[in-house]
Write a protein that holds these residues in place. Structure first.
Motif, PDB file in Angstrom:
ATOM      1  N   PHE A  30      -3.912  71.967   7.833  1.00  0.00           N
ATOM      2  CA  PHE A  30      -3.725  70.696   8.531  1.00  0.00           C
ATOM      3  C   PHE A  30      -5.117  70.165   8.869  1.00  0.00           C
ATOM      4  O   PHE A  30      -5.898  70.843   9.534  1.00  0.00           O
ATOM      5  CB  PHE A  30      -2.906  70.907   9.816  1.00  0.00           C
ATOM      6  N   ASP A  31      -5.451  68.984   8.368  1.00  0.00           N
ATOM      7  CA  ASP A  31      -6.764  68.385   8.645  1.00  0.00           C
ATOM      8  C   ASP A  31      -6.596  67.244   9.647  1.00  0.00           C
ATOM      9  O   ASP A  31      -5.867  66.282   9.373  1.00  0.00           O
ATOM     10  CB  ASP A  31      -7.384  67.805   7.366  1.00  0.00           C
ATOM     11  N   LEU A  32      -7.265  67.358  10.766  1.00  0.00           N
ATOM     12  CA  LEU A  32      -7.284  66.253  11.737  1.00  0.00           C
ATOM     13  C   LEU A  32      -8.663  65.605  11.602  1.00  0.00           C
ATOM     14  O   LEU A  32      -9.645  66.097  12.150  1.00  0.00           O
ATOM     15  CB  LEU A  32      -7.038  66.801  13.147  1.00  0.00           C
ATOM     16  N   VAL A  33      -8.724  64.545  10.799  1.00  0.00           N
ATOM     17  CA  VAL A  33     -10.017  63.964  10.404  1.00  0.00           C
ATOM     18  C   VAL A  33     -10.299  62.760  11.303  1.00  0.00           C
ATOM     19  O   VAL A  33      -9.941  61.625  10.978  1.00  0.00           O
ATOM     20  CB  VAL A  33      -9.994  63.545   8.922  1.00  0.00           C
ATOM     21  N   GLY A  34     -10.931  63.026  12.431  1.00  0.00           N
ATOM     22  CA  GLY A  34     -11.109  61.976  13.428  1.00  0.00           C
ATOM     23  C   GLY A  34     -12.557  61.616  13.659  1.00  0.00           C
ATOM     24  O   GLY A  34     -13.464  62.047  12.947  1.00  0.00           O
ATOM     25  N   ASN A  35     -12.768  60.804  14.669  1.00  0.00           N
ATOM     26  CA  ASN A  35     -14.106  60.356  15.059  1.00  0.00           C
ATOM     27  C   ASN A  35     -14.305  60.614  16.552  1.00  0.00           C
ATOM     28  O   ASN A  35     -13.374  61.021  17.251  1.00  0.00           O
ATOM     29  CB  ASN A  35     -14.256  58.856  14.802  1.00  0.00           C
ATOM     30  N   ASN A  36     -15.517  60.312  17.041  1.00  0.00           N
ATOM     31  CA  ASN A  36     -15.755  60.479  18.482  1.00  0.00           C
ATOM     32  C   ASN A  36     -15.473  59.196  19.259  1.00  0.00           C
ATOM     33  O   ASN A  36     -15.891  59.060  20.395  1.00  0.00           O
ATOM     34  CB  ASN A  36     -17.188  60.976  18.743  1.00  0.00           C
ATOM     35  N   MET A  37     -14.819  58.252  18.621  1.00  0.00           N
ATOM     36  CA  MET A  37     -14.385  57.025  19.305  1.00  0.00           C
ATOM     37  C   MET A  37     -12.919  56.802  18.940  1.00  0.00           C
ATOM     38  O   MET A  37     -12.523  57.096  17.809  1.00  0.00           O
ATOM     39  CB  MET A  37     -15.228  55.833  18.854  1.00  0.00           C
ATOM     40  N   PRO A  38     -12.119  56.275  19.854  1.00  0.00           N
ATOM     41  CA  PRO A  38     -10.673  56.263  19.624  1.00  0.00           C
ATOM     42  C   PRO A  38     -10.142  55.073  18.829  1.00  0.00           C
ATOM     43  O   PRO A  38      -8.938  54.942  18.655  1.00  0.00           O
ATOM     44  CB  PRO A  38     -10.109  56.230  21.050  1.00  0.00           C
ATOM     45  N   VAL A  39     -11.048  54.177  18.412  1.00  0.00           N
ATOM     46  CA  VAL A  39     -10.606  53.000  17.656  1.00  0.00           C
ATOM     47  C   VAL A  39     -11.472  52.859  16.414  1.00  0.00           C
ATOM     48  O   VAL A  39     -12.441  53.593  16.239  1.00  0.00           O
ATOM     49  CB  VAL A  39     -10.687  51.713  18.521  1.00  0.00           C
ATOM     50  N   PHE A  40     -11.129  51.889  15.559  1.00  0.00           N
ATOM     51  CA  PHE A  40     -11.922  51.696  14.348  1.00  0.00           C
ATOM     52  C   PHE A  40     -12.263  50.222  14.166  1.00  0.00           C
ATOM     53  O   PHE A  40     -11.743  49.363  14.862  1.00  0.00           O
ATOM     54  CB  PHE A  40     -11.176  52.272  13.130  1.00  0.00           C
ATOM     55  N   PHE A  41     -13.174  49.947  13.221  1.00  0.00           N
ATOM     56  CA  PHE A  41     -13.700  48.597  13.026  1.00  0.00           C
ATOM     57  C   PHE A  41     -12.698  47.635  12.398  1.00  0.00           C
ATOM     58  O   PHE A  41     -12.786  46.428  12.593  1.00  0.00           O
ATOM     59  CB  PHE A  41     -14.917  48.639  12.091  1.00  0.00           C
ATOM     60  N   ILE A  42     -11.798  48.182  11.584  1.00  0.00           N
ATOM     61  CA  ILE A  42     -10.914  47.310  10.801  1.00  0.00           C
ATOM     62  C   ILE A  42      -9.472  47.791  10.926  1.00  0.00           C
ATOM     63  O   ILE A  42      -9.218  48.940  11.289  1.00  0.00           O
ATOM     64  CB  ILE A  42     -11.326  47.314   9.310  1.00  0.00           C
ATOM     65  N   GLN A  43      -8.553  46.903  10.563  1.00  0.00           N
ATOM     66  CA  GLN A  43      -7.134  47.231  10.734  1.00  0.00           C
ATOM     67  C   GLN A  43      -6.460  47.611   9.421  1.00  0.00           C
ATOM     68  O   GLN A  43      -5.376  48.174   9.427  1.00  0.00           O
ATOM     69  CB  GLN A  43      -6.409  46.016  11.337  1.00  0.00           C
ATOM     70  N   ASP A  44      -7.081  47.257   8.307  1.00  0.00           N
ATOM     71  CA  ASP A  44      -6.421  47.484   7.015  1.00  0.00           C
ATOM     72  C   ASP A  44      -7.399  48.174   6.068  1.00  0.00           C
ATOM     73  O   ASP A  44      -8.559  47.760   5.945  1.00  0.00           O
ATOM     74  CB  ASP A  44      -5.990  46.119   6.439  1.00  0.00           C
ATOM     75  N   ALA A  45      -6.912  49.204   5.359  1.00  0.00           N
ATOM     76  CA  ALA A  45      -7.776  49.998   4.484  1.00  0.00           C
ATOM     77  C   ALA A  45      -8.481  49.161   3.425  1.00  0.00           C
ATOM     78  O   ALA A  45      -9.583  49.499   2.994  1.00  0.00           O
ATOM     79  CB  ALA A  45      -6.942  51.081   3.794  1.00  0.00           C
ATOM     80  N   ILE A  46      -7.873  48.044   3.053  1.00  0.00           N
ATOM     81  CA  ILE A  46      -8.472  47.259   1.970  1.00  0.00           C
ATOM     82  C   ILE A  46      -9.828  46.681   2.388  1.00  0.00           C
ATOM     83  O   ILE A  46     -10.645  46.307   1.553  1.00  0.00           O
ATOM     84  CB  ILE A  46      -7.495  46.140   1.491  1.00  0.00           C
ATOM     85  N   LYS A  47     -10.100  46.641   3.692  1.00  0.00           N
ATOM     86  CA  LYS A  47     -11.388  46.133   4.173  1.00  0.00           C
ATOM     87  C   LYS A  47     -12.461  47.224   4.281  1.00  0.00           C
ATOM     88  O   LYS A  47     -13.611  46.941   4.594  1.00  0.00           O
ATOM     89  CB  LYS A  47     -11.230  45.471   5.565  1.00  0.00           C
ATOM     90  N   PHE A  48     -12.090  48.494   4.042  1.00  0.00           N
ATOM     91  CA  PHE A  48     -13.052  49.579   4.264  1.00  0.00           C
ATOM     92  C   PHE A  48     -14.275  49.490   3.336  1.00  0.00           C
ATOM     93  O   PHE A  48     -15.410  49.579   3.808  1.00  0.00           O
ATOM     94  CB  PHE A  48     -12.366  50.942   4.131  1.00  0.00           C
ATOM     95  N   PRO A  49     -14.084  49.271   2.032  1.00  0.00           N
ATOM     96  CA  PRO A  49     -15.281  49.139   1.186  1.00  0.00           C
ATOM     97  C   PRO A  49     -16.185  47.999   1.654  1.00  0.00           C
ATOM     98  O   PRO A  49     -17.414  48.128   1.619  1.00  0.00           O
ATOM     99  CB  PRO A  49     -14.697  48.863  -0.206  1.00  0.00           C
ATOM    100  N   ASP A  50     -15.608  46.887   2.120  1.00  0.00           N
ATOM    101  CA  ASP A  50     -16.431  45.776   2.610  1.00  0.00           C
ATOM    102  C   ASP A  50     -17.221  46.209   3.840  1.00  0.00           C
ATOM    103  O   ASP A  50     -18.426  45.986   3.950  1.00  0.00           O
ATOM    104  CB  ASP A  50     -15.550  44.571   2.974  1.00  0.00           C
ATOM    105  N   PHE A  51     -16.509  46.859   4.765  1.00  0.00           N
ATOM    106  CA  PHE A  51     -17.182  47.294   5.982  1.00  0.00           C
ATOM    107  C   PHE A  51     -18.319  48.275   5.658  1.00  0.00           C
ATOM    108  O   PHE A  51     -19.437  48.143   6.155  1.00  0.00           O
ATOM    109  CB  PHE A  51     -16.182  47.945   6.956  1.00  0.00           C
ATOM    110  N   VAL A  52     -18.032  49.244   4.797  1.00  0.00           N
ATOM    111  CA  VAL A  52     -19.045  50.271   4.499  1.00  0.00           C
ATOM    112  C   VAL A  52     -20.218  49.659   3.739  1.00  0.00           C
ATOM    113  O   VAL A  52     -21.383  49.962   4.027  1.00  0.00           O
ATOM    114  CB  VAL A  52     -18.413  51.465   3.744  1.00  0.00           C
ATOM    115  N   HIS A  53     -19.927  48.748   2.804  1.00  0.00           N
ATOM    116  CA  HIS A  53     -21.041  48.101   2.101  1.00  0.00           C
ATOM    117  C   HIS A  53     -21.916  47.316   3.082  1.00  0.00           C
ATOM    118  O   HIS A  53     -23.123  47.194   2.897  1.00  0.00           O
ATOM    119  CB  HIS A  53     -20.511  47.155   1.017  1.00  0.00           C
TER     120      HIS A  53
END
Ligand code: HDE
Length: 707
Positions: free
Chosen positions: A155-178
């Motif tokens: 079981f992988d719990l792949v989290g961060n040290n903050m409880p929220v994220f920058f975007i709401q939809d995965a399709i925006k992740f490449p844009d955010f990371v770029h």
């Protein structure tokens, strides 16, 4: 042909409370130890000369025939694998997880049933933006990825040290990371977000407002990895033996409490010790100061899914603890450093899709996209679909299926039938029906209907009210730091329209925040663009759980203190300081202008230049006339105490040591400066201030200190 004694998947992995646990090592047959062993080629041929290439005569050309040299160099040529696209810089440790009491009412997950059972874990912490070699202390989100090797699978719990994220939809992740990564034309900056493309993107995407505020807060510059909180972010599901599902949010809370660096410290540490966080994690485990976190859950009944003023599926929102309390259900302890960084930390492959019976997903559109991405990325990063066979990724649960081929396949499976159903191999391996415990995985039955559309749910529309909640929950110093961080980052943005646009977002969060940052940027404060109704949506207006300073616990356990000394230092005072700190579980190092031995046989641990004050939580100047004179005359020593003062640290001086504080012109009468009296009295006061981590009342005085 040698036959395997044990299927690779059945190799037990049970780290216990010791760093060099022999029992564990004997079970982990994939670990190798070369002590007393001959040097060989990869084919097991013993090597007689590892110094010289085979050549035609002492001065002649090298021979292609030299299979020993060619094998060695070929391996070397391929020693790098692609670093992670994000979270490339990381460090990790082994440990165990134990549940406090059975969670059977909530989930049938086997590892959450029995308080006497230890589940092995591997935990990797990371920064997001920088490359593998970037500095640890940059302003960034930290990854907090936990792999539980449970008896029912990983079981992988792949989290961060903050409880929220920058975007709401995965399709925006490449844009955010770029946008956040170093800019594509010149590959700058490394490990930071203070550049145009990041602020361009986030200022155009208001759903990022809440998370950007978190990254401008002290959460983005943690004091240590072991003082960080962790969050699963998305809403997940717990499913119990009766098949009843409930929503769950996961939280990690460090038992030593949370603490952060100051921005000036973080920046200096990036140069003085770019490994600051991984070194601290490693050293703590080595010293037996095992980092610990409690696992907390917030549970929401399915019937309550729509009762909040935000959508549970929206990853830019928290569930304030005022609405749903946090229940601590277990403890994670990191107790063993890895043996090999590459084999373990670099090759570990996390995936939010690795779940076990009793845990399931929600329809959070960010989580849904992640379920695809992680396996996909491992295929190119780890060179094919068999990355689950790399020792660090192997489950301890038995593993049998019809997947046998592919790059880097290691397991040699017996039998003729690589398909199911089959009659040739007796029908094995066979499906297992779902059951209350020990059964096959069964997805939670959720009724879903809808048209096939690309839309964002209107329930995801509020982008500001929880950012306002976060701002309102900060103490005054934390607010000052946030203003400082926005001002710093936006002042590095070259394009004025981007700065102005981001100020527009701040105007929607809070008037004070927007006007203070605007003043620092020499720009007017924009008008609010969102309606009062939207801005006031959060029913909770302030949540003390969001502030690190408000939650600080008065403890000095595992804190690091410098004892500043030079030749002629009073050995008795040094011993008294060490004893007082050791009694409270803190650690001391003797820091002097030069290495060597001081009077009374006291060994110097490091020089002032090698371990500056930024590496410590506090400093005590030792007594002794000659020592105090040398230190008072040393610019480096005066800078050491001044810098500690500027960074709001606890400072103490024994006897003549006070002369050094005077020579550094420290403002007198400060709450966090312990002087006057014998070592015992000084240390009592010193430890009190050390326990609160920083002397916040000093903040204004420290402004004028030129360190
Ligand atoms: Fe990740 N993320 N992520 N992420 N993430 C990766 O997987 C991705 C997101 C997180 O120590 C990658 O193995 C997408 C949220 C951590 O090895 C990649 C989306 C959260 C780690 C990937 C997200 C995370 C990663 C890169 C948007 C917090 C490091 C290498 C849908 C809950 C794990 C890899 C480690 C790593 C994709 C968003 C946390 C590319 C597509 C939200 C801690 O697969």
């Amino acid at each position: 042909m040698p036959t395997q004694k044990k299927p690779a998947s059945a190799v037990a992995r049970t780290p216990s409370q010791s760093n060099t646990n022999e029992k564990v090592e004997s079970l982990e047959t994939f670990r190798s130890d070369a002590t007393d062993q001959a040097l060989t080629t990869n084919q097991g041929v013993k090597v007689s000369d590892n110094q010289n290439t085979l050549r035609a005569g002492p001065r002649g050309p090298s021979l292609l025939e030299d299979f020993i040299m060619r094998e060695k160099i070929t391996h070397f040529d391929h020693e790098r694998i692609p670093e992670r696209i994000v979270h490339a810089r990381g460090s990790a440790a082994h440990g165990v997880f134990k549940v406090y009491e059975s969670q059977a009412a909530l989930t049938k997950a086997a590892f959450l049933q029995d308080p006497s059972k230890e589940t092995p874990v591997y935990v990797r912490f990371s920064t997001v933006q920088g490359s593998r070699g970037s500095a640890d202390t940059v302003r960034d989100v930290r990854g907090f990825a936990v792999k539980f090797y449970t008896e029912e699978g990983n079981f992988d719990l792949v989290g961060n040290n903050m409880p929220v994220f920058f975007i709401q939809d995965a399709i925006k992740f490449p844009d955010f990371v770029h946008a956040v990564k170093p800019e594509p034309h010149n590959e700058m900056p490394q490990g930071g977000s203070a550049h145009d493309t990041f602020w361009d993107f986030v200022s155009l995407v208001p759903e990022s407002a809440h998370m950007v505020l978190w990254t401008m807060s002290d959460r983005a510059i943690p004091k240590s990895l072991r003082a960080m909180e962790g969050f699963g972010i998305h809403t997940f599901r717990f499913v119990n033996a009766e098949g009843k599902g409930r929503f769950v949010k996961f939280h990690w809370r460090p038992t030593i409490g949370s603490a952060s660096l100051l921005w000036d410290e973080a920046q200096k540490l990036a140069g003085k010790d770019c490994d600051f966080h991984r070194r601290d994690l490693w050293d703590s485990i080595d010293l037996g100061d095992y980092p610990e976190w409690e696992l907390g859950v917030q549970i929401v009944e399915e019937a309550d899914e729509h009762k909040f003023d935000f959508d549970l599926l929206d990853p830019t929102k928290i569930i304030p603890e005022e609405l749903v309390p946090l229940t601590m259900i277990g403890k994670l302890t990191l107790n063993r450093n890895p043996d090999n960084f590459f084999a373990e930390t670099e090759q570990v492959a996390f995936c939010p899709g690795h779940i076990v019976p009793g845990i399931d997903f929600s329809n959070d559109p960010l989580l849904q996209g992640r379920l695809f991405s992680y396996t996909d990325t491992q295929i190119s990063r780890l060179g094919g679909p068999n990355f689950h066979e790399i020792p660090i990724n192997r489950p301890i649960a038995p593993l049998h299926n019809g997947q046998r081929d592919g790059m880097h396949r290691q397991t040699i499976v017996k039998g003729q039938a690589a398909y199911e159903p089959n009659s040739i191999d007796g029908g094995w391996p066979k499906e297992t029906a779902p059951a209350a415990s020990g059964g096959g995985f069964e997805s939670y039955t959720e009724r879903v209907e809808g048209s096939k559309i690309r839309v964002r749910s209107p329930s995801f529309a509020d982008h500001y009210s929880q950012a306002t909640l976060f701002w309102n929950s900060m103490t005054p110093p934390e607010k000052d730091h946030i203003v400082g961080a926005y001002s710093f980052e936006l002042s590095k943005v070259e394009r004025k329209p981007i700065r102005e646009r981001q100020l527009g977002i701040l105007a929607n969060i809070d008037d004070e925040l927007a006007s203070r940052v605007a003043a620092n940027l020499g720009l007017p404060v924009p008008k609010k663009s969102a309606s009062a109704e939207e801005l006031g949506k959060s029913s909770v207006k302030a949540s003390p759980a969001l502030s690190i300073v408000a939650k600080a616990r008065p403890s000095v356990k595992t804190r690091k203190v410098a004892i500043l000394a030079a030749k002629g230092a009073d050995a008795a005072s040094i011993k008294a300081v060490k004893d007082a700190l050791a009694a409270e579980g803190a650690h001391a190092k003797v820091i002097a202008p030069m290495l060597g031995t001081l009077d009374g046989g006291i060994e110097v641990d490091a020089t002032i230049l090698a371990m500056p004050s930024i590496m410590f939580d506090g400093v005590v100047v030792a007594g002794g006339k000659a020592s105090a004179k040398t230190l008072s005359e040393s610019g480096d020593a005066r800078h050491f105490v001044l810098e500690a003062f500027k960074h709001l640290k606890s400072i103490g001086a024994i006897g003549d040591g006070e002369d050094v504080l005077a020579a550094a012109h420290l403002p007198s009468g400060d709450e966090g400066v312990a002087v006057g009296g014998d070592a015992k009295a000084v240390m009592k006061k010193f430890i009190e201030a050390l326990g609160m981590h920083r002397v916040w009342s000093r903040a204004q005085k420290a402004e004028s200190v030129p360190a």
